[in-house]
Design a protein around this motif. Structure first.
Motif, PDB file in Angstrom:
ATOM      1  N   HIS A  86      -6.821   3.721   0.448  1.00  0.00           N
ATOM      2  CA  HIS A  86      -6.930   2.404   1.068  1.00  0.00           C
ATOM      3  C   HIS A  86      -8.358   2.040   1.416  1.00  0.00           C
ATOM      4  O   HIS A  86      -8.878   1.021   0.966  1.00  0.00           O
ATOM      5  N   SER A 104      -3.811   9.816   1.216  1.00  0.00           N
ATOM      6  CA  SER A 104      -3.014   9.268   0.127  1.00  0.00           C
ATOM      7  C   SER A 104      -2.030  10.315  -0.368  1.00  0.00           C
ATOM      8  O   SER A 104      -2.335  11.501  -0.409  1.00  0.00           O
ATOM      9  N   LYS A 132       0.023   5.075   0.806  1.00  0.00           N
ATOM     10  CA  LYS A 132      -0.738   5.341   2.025  1.00  0.00           C
ATOM     11  C   LYS A 132      -0.026   6.299   2.976  1.00  0.00           C
ATOM     12  O   LYS A 132       1.159   6.141   3.271  1.00  0.00           O
ATOM     13  N   ASP A 180      -9.685   5.499   6.221  1.00  0.00           N
ATOM     14  CA  ASP A 180      -8.250   5.381   5.943  1.00  0.00           C
ATOM     15  C   ASP A 180      -7.989   5.885   4.523  1.00  0.00           C
ATOM     16  O   ASP A 180      -7.560   5.146   3.650  1.00  0.00           O
ATOM     17  N   GLY A 218       2.050   4.068   7.512  1.00  0.00           N
ATOM     18  CA  GLY A 218       2.081   4.927   6.333  1.00  0.00           C
ATOM     19  C   GLY A 218       3.439   4.837   5.670  1.00  0.00           C
ATOM     20  O   GLY A 218       4.336   4.122   6.134  1.00  0.00           O
ATOM     21  N   ASN A 260       0.843  -1.206   0.000  1.00  0.00           N
ATOM     22  CA  ASN A 260       0.000   0.000   0.000  1.00  0.00           C
ATOM     23  C   ASN A 260       0.880   1.258   0.000  1.00  0.00           C
ATOM     24  O   ASN A 260       0.799   2.115   0.884  1.00  0.00           O
TER      25      ASN A 260
END
Length: 371
Positions: free
Chosen positions: A139, A147, A53, A144, A77, A50
């Motif tokens: 996400h 970005s 993130k 959440d 993150g 991810n």
């Protein structure tokens, strides 16, 4: 047309992590071996999970937990995509959401978490981007949503800019997921993503092509041989050389079986941008996603030995596990994804992995594409 591999030297370190003292140790009179035939599936790289993130304040995740969302594993993150590539990571992951459902176009810009806390959480710039129609990268809507590149096109632009400034960089794998569910289900309120249909899959491919350009992509058709399936092409003829893939991106579609089949049906095989991760017996199998290096150790080793490229994961979110990392190494998977790479905001130094720890032992080391 093949590209020349710059700065090849001998040693026991690998593509992304040759220490300066190892470079200095090479004898000036030594003759470097011919490394031009090194194949793409002989690389071993470290990547992130991810990758786009950003972490939100803890009170957001606490508010989500109070509403029945298991948010403990969301508290991580990453730095911007370019920074991760500068660290030496060579696999990134992007999640894509479509807001094309009628009445949902502006809901991404109004996350429920802001209502729970009674204050704004999105910057004005990000809010404006979420209000635009098109593919987004995040996400989990409502809880959440932070970005580095809310617009999918902006993620691609970041990759293009980094690649343009590192034109001979080693190949970068980009794992793609498409999201079709919100945080609370169809009847639980909040933003509801669109279900992906043929036109959305074609739009995804078009955006990648338009922003990055065909010259920066290794596509399935570049690997598939006339008269053979992609799977048989990989098994019988192997992958292109590293020298041919310098400066390129390889996009992998990590969807479930239904999503993979939908993508393959939507886009003609010769035009596909994504290598769809399917079962090893699928005619279009070439890159596999096998994320459990302990339970799937033998399966990964067998796939790699047969010529496939495999991505696995060395940890689950916020659960660094040295034993699992070592299993990922021993599996011989070419791509290992983690939240705990050296330079990540989370994790202690003892459990932050470096590209050098993933590196295969080989007689060739390339310093291409690094700052």
């Amino acid at each position: 047309m093949l590209r020349r591999v710059p700065a090849l030297v001998c040693g026991l370190c690998w593509l992304l992590a040759c220490p300066a003292d190892a470079l200095q140790a090479v004898e000036p009179a030594s003759v470097a071996p011919d490394c031009s035939s090194l194949r793409l599936n002989q690389l071993k790289v470290l990547g992130s999970h991810n990758s786009y993130k950003r972490r939100l304040p803890d009170e957001v995740y606490q508010a989500a937990a109070a509403r029945g969302i298991n948010s403990k594993a969301l508290r991580y993150g990453h730095p911007a995509l370019a920074a991760q590539l500068d660290f030496g990571l060579r696999q990134l992951e992007l999640d894509v959401v479509s807001d094309s459902v009628a009445g949902q176009q502006h809901r991404l810009a109004e996350p429920l978490a802001e209502k729970w806390l009674g204050r704004p959480l999105l910057s004005s710039a990000d809010r404006h981007k979420y209000q635009q129609t098109g593919l987004k990268t995040l996400h989990l809507p409502d809880i959440d949503f932070a970005s580095h590149c809310p617009l999918f096109a902006d993620c691609l632009l970041a990759l293009r800019h980094w690649s343009d400034t590192h034109p001979a960089h080693s190949p970068v794998f980009v794992l793609m997921n498409v999201k079709e569910r919100g945080a609370f289900g169809a009847n639980g309120g909040g933003f509801q993503p669109a279900q992906w249909d043929a036109e959305l899959y074609r739009m995804l491919d078009r955006q990648i092509l338009q922003v990055l350009g065909a010259e920066k992509l290794l596509r399935p058709a570049d690997v598939q041989k006339p008269g053979l399936s992609l799977r048989d092409s990989v098994r019988q003829h192997g992958w292109p050389s590293v020298s041919r893939t310098l400066g390129q991106f390889i996009f992998i579609f990590d969807g479930d079986t239904t999503q993979a089949r939908s993508y393959q049906a939507a886009v003609a095989a010769r035009e596909q941008v994504l290598f769809a991760s399917t079962g090893i017996d699928d005619p279009q199998a070439a890159i596999l996603v096998l994320n459990q290096p302990v339970a799937q150790q033998a399966q990964i080793q067998s796939a790699v030995a047969a010529g496939f490229i495999v991505r696995t994961r060395s940890d689950e979110p916020l659960n660094a596990d040295a034993t699992r990392f070592n299993s990922a190494l021993q599996s011989n998977a070419q791509i290992i994804s983690t939240d705990f790479y050296h330079g990540a905001p989370q994790g202690i130094a003892a459990l932050q992995y470096k590209p050098a720890q993933v590196a295969a032992i080989t007689s060739c080391t390339s310093k291409v594409g690094l700052p």
